[in-house]
Design a protein around this motif. Sequence first.
Motif, mmCIF file in Angstrom:
data_model
loop_
_atom_site.group_PDB
_atom_site.id
_atom_site.type_symbol
_atom_site.label_atom_id
_atom_site.label_comp_id
_atom_site.label_asym_id
_atom_site.label_seq_id
_atom_site.Cartn_x
_atom_site.Cartn_y
_atom_site.Cartn_z
ATOM 1 N N UNK B 54 0.811 -1.226 0.000
ATOM 2 C CA UNK B 54 0.000 0.000 0.000
ATOM 3 C C UNK B 54 0.842 1.273 0.000
ATOM 4 N N UNK B 55 2.138 1.125 0.206
ATOM 5 C CA UNK B 55 2.978 2.314 0.330
ATOM 6 C C UNK B 55 3.760 2.515 -0.957
ATOM 7 N N UNK B 56 3.462 3.623 -1.611
ATOM 8 C CA UNK B 56 4.020 3.860 -2.936
ATOM 9 C C UNK B 56 5.221 4.795 -2.847
ATOM 10 N N UNK B 57 6.376 4.263 -3.206
ATOM 11 C CA UNK B 57 7.586 5.088 -3.181
ATOM 12 C C UNK B 57 7.614 5.926 -4.444
ATOM 13 N N UNK B 58 7.662 7.249 -4.281
ATOM 14 C CA UNK B 58 7.663 8.119 -5.464
ATOM 15 C C UNK B 58 9.061 8.655 -5.768
ATOM 16 N N UNK B 59 9.936 8.518 -4.787
ATOM 17 C CA UNK B 59 11.286 9.048 -4.989
ATOM 18 C C UNK B 59 12.193 8.448 -3.919
ATOM 19 N N UNK B 60 13.469 8.299 -4.252
ATOM 20 C CA UNK B 60 14.436 7.874 -3.252
ATOM 21 C C UNK B 60 14.826 6.414 -3.362
ATOM 22 N N UNK B 61 15.752 6.021 -2.522
ATOM 23 C CA UNK B 61 16.293 4.666 -2.559
ATOM 24 C C UNK B 61 16.525 4.156 -1.147
ATOM 25 N N UNK B 62 16.523 2.831 -1.030
ATOM 26 C CA UNK B 62 16.905 2.219 0.246
ATOM 27 C C UNK B 62 17.921 1.124 -0.062
ATOM 28 N N UNK B 63 19.143 1.328 0.415
ATOM 29 C CA UNK B 63 20.222 0.390 0.096
ATOM 30 C C UNK B 63 20.501 -0.543 1.259
ATOM 31 N N UNK B 64 20.643 -1.805 0.940
ATOM 32 C CA UNK B 64 21.005 -2.790 1.963
ATOM 33 C C UNK B 64 21.769 -3.902 1.265
ATOM 34 N N UNK B 65 22.952 -4.187 1.749
ATOM 35 C CA UNK B 65 23.799 -5.221 1.165
ATOM 36 C C UNK B 65 23.958 -5.057 -0.345
ATOM 37 N N UNK B 66 24.191 -3.809 -0.746
ATOM 38 C CA UNK B 66 24.498 -3.562 -2.146
ATOM 39 C C UNK B 66 23.308 -3.598 -3.085
ATOM 40 N N UNK B 67 22.087 -3.650 -2.528
ATOM 41 C CA UNK B 67 20.921 -3.662 -3.408
ATOM 42 C C UNK B 67 19.975 -2.548 -3.020
ATOM 43 N N UNK B 68 19.296 -1.989 -4.015
ATOM 44 C CA UNK B 68 18.183 -1.109 -3.706
ATOM 45 C C UNK B 68 16.993 -2.017 -3.394
ATOM 46 N N UNK B 69 16.699 -2.170 -2.100
ATOM 47 C CA UNK B 69 15.717 -3.196 -1.722
ATOM 48 C C UNK B 69 14.287 -2.818 -2.090
ATOM 49 N N UNK B 70 14.087 -1.594 -2.537
ATOM 50 C CA UNK B 70 12.725 -1.197 -2.925
ATOM 51 C C UNK B 70 12.220 -2.051 -4.084
ATOM 52 N N UNK B 71 13.147 -2.676 -4.790
ATOM 53 C CA UNK B 71 12.730 -3.530 -5.902
ATOM 54 C C UNK B 71 12.382 -4.944 -5.445
#
Lengths: 451, 257
Positions: B54-71
């Motif tokens: 339900x939470x729509x990311x419109x901008x930005x990134x979240x990095x963890x262990x070398x990955x953008x985990x938003x994907x």
Amino acid sequence: MATPVIVTKKRREAEVDLNRFPFTENDLPGLGRQENLPEFLREYRLRGWNLFQTIPMPSTNDEAWRRTDLRGLRASELTLRAEVPKRGLRPPRNLLKPLVGKRHGGQIILVPTQNPTIAVNEEWRQQGIVFTDFRTAQVQHPDFLANSIGQIVRPEEGKFAALATAFAEDGVIVYIPRGVRLKEPLHSVVWSPGIRLARFTRLLVWVDDDAELTLVHEVASPNQSEGQSFHAGIVEIHVGKGAHLTFVEMQSWGNDVWNFTHERARVERDGTLDWIFGSVGSQLTKTFMEIDLVGEGATGKMSGFYFTNGNQHLDHDTQQNHFAPHTTSDLLFKGALQDRSRSVWQGMIYVAPGAQKTDGYQANRNLTLSPQARADSIPGLEIMADDVRCTHGATVGKIDEEQLFYLLSRGIPRNEAIRLIVEGFFEPIMERVPYGGVRQRFRTAIKQKIG
Amino acid sequence: MSELQIVDLHVNVNDREILKGVNLTVRQGEVHALMGPNGTGKSTLAYTLMGHPNYEVTQGEVWFKGQNILELEADQRAHLGLFLAFQYPVAIPGVSVANFLRAAINARRKIENPEDKGIPIPEFRKQLKKVMDSLRMDHTFASRYLNDGFSGGEKKRAEVLQMAMLRPEIAIMDETDSGLDIDALRIVAEGVNTLRGPDLGVLVITHYQRILNYIKPDFVHIMLDGRIVESGGADLALHLEEHGYDWLKNKAEVMVR
Ligand SMILES: Nc1ncnc2c1ncn2[C@@H]1O[C@H](COP(=O)(O)OP(=O)(O)OP(=O)(O)O)[C@@H](O)[C@H]1O
Ligand SMILES: [Mg+2]
């Protein structure tokens, strides 16, 4: 302008032809001159045959069939004797394993064109227990049959009851004499390979006063990709005074089967029936299941599990009839649906005039796992007495997204998460089934259906 | 040493912008506290990090262990070592705590080794009992249906139980202290403290200084209206306790301009 009208008419005629069974009176089993069918059976079959011809094919205009359309049934292509490849004749191993307890007291396996396999404890035979197939019973127990068959489900009840009356030669006959309490379960398996085969079966279970029995009855066939096949069956159950029957019934027909049954259990004074029902197979099923509580203090419990996928259509029509005071019925049916499949549950509690102090309960819960799946749930009460307690409930829901997210967030993959939620949904049914083997079978069905 | 790095995160819920550019880095071994008034977006941040649809990311990134985990899907994020202790854990009737935990543990084992046959049941039971004992949970909890009919405090304890069993690398604890009585708070905090160490980073979302007396934070952040407006050490929480949020509101407005 006239052309479209003619086309429509032709199509309708073609439909009707396709829907017509190709059988004739000459096909009735056991009526030939050489065969010495007991007279009552000859009459019974002919009665069924005559009724079959006069009762019209059910249509969606009939109340009981409103949600189950038979126009797709290619009855005209059915055959009474199908070729079965040799290796298809043996039922799969898991069907033969005991579902209840560690071992069977007796087992019957019925396969088309084959002699029945019957294994039963010799001691029990001497106690007067009957556990045999219908053909053998005609020879060995004609008097018992004459007095019991057709008493509980009458051929007049419907097109398919009449058809099964006329044609069923295959079947299982059980009689437990008064006071005999069998601790080990009996197991019967109807295995039915055969492309376009029309199969007819009957099950007669007579548990005399103060007797006790657990019976596991399985009907199954392989998935066959060619044509449609057909089953019509009658199940008649008598639970005598103070008697107890646990009846576990598993339906896993192949996905080519159109399945129609009339099933009724009559429970006498202080008798108890625990009816556990699992339905996962067939292309289309219409089952009438009834409990008649005819004696004071009689109890009937029904626990139903169904799971559909593909374009399956399962229609379970249940009736809890309280004909006597102080009777108790308790029904819970739960089903899950995948893909484009459909289920119908139509339940009725009937309380006859004077059947005071009865306690009736029915609930049907459905979980649709795909937006295209559809479950119809129609409870009903008809109460002619005033001092009764009757409650019912019916729900259709889908997987809760918050539950799903919670499980995903713990690293459980989507399919597995859905399986857990579905298993949880069925847990109230599992709790009513005291047999690990049956529960395991239900779990396996859940796994297979979710894929 | 892995870190969760949140960069300029904007999130919409029902087309309304709730998070308006969050920047925050949580490293393994660190404890961060996130505080802020009701409705400022703390849970939104937690859900977004875990991947709620339900939470729509419109901008930005979240990095963890070398990955953008938003994907990634939520289960994949969990496999990477992310954990969320929910503010409102949902009930799953018919699924026992034990079965659920075993499914979660086995899912992870299977990712690490596709041949894995699952945790042996005796080993699982032993672990579960040990953790339940440390959280003073009655063993009957294992066979109860997950969160079904649990009291508020029992649900929170069950969240920490899961965290202890699943051993995450970064844990977000969304108001795990709310609804706990004083004894339970101490027990839960002790539970978290035993997990603390160089392999665990924690983001503790809370309204109360009290839990921070037990779980000492290395950093405290304050969120107002979808942004982190102030960061500091443990004393920032004490300051808040005394002065409330008013003094920060001007600051937030300045930031908007
Ligand atoms: N699923 C949702 N549907 C609609 N609105 C939502 C949803 N999730 C969050 N919001 C809205 O987003 C805003 C931020 O909510 P959020 O739950 O993130 O606040 P919070 O900081 O966790 O508050 P609290 O301290 O009360 O838990 C609120 O206005 C809330 O109503
Ligand atoms: Mg919140």
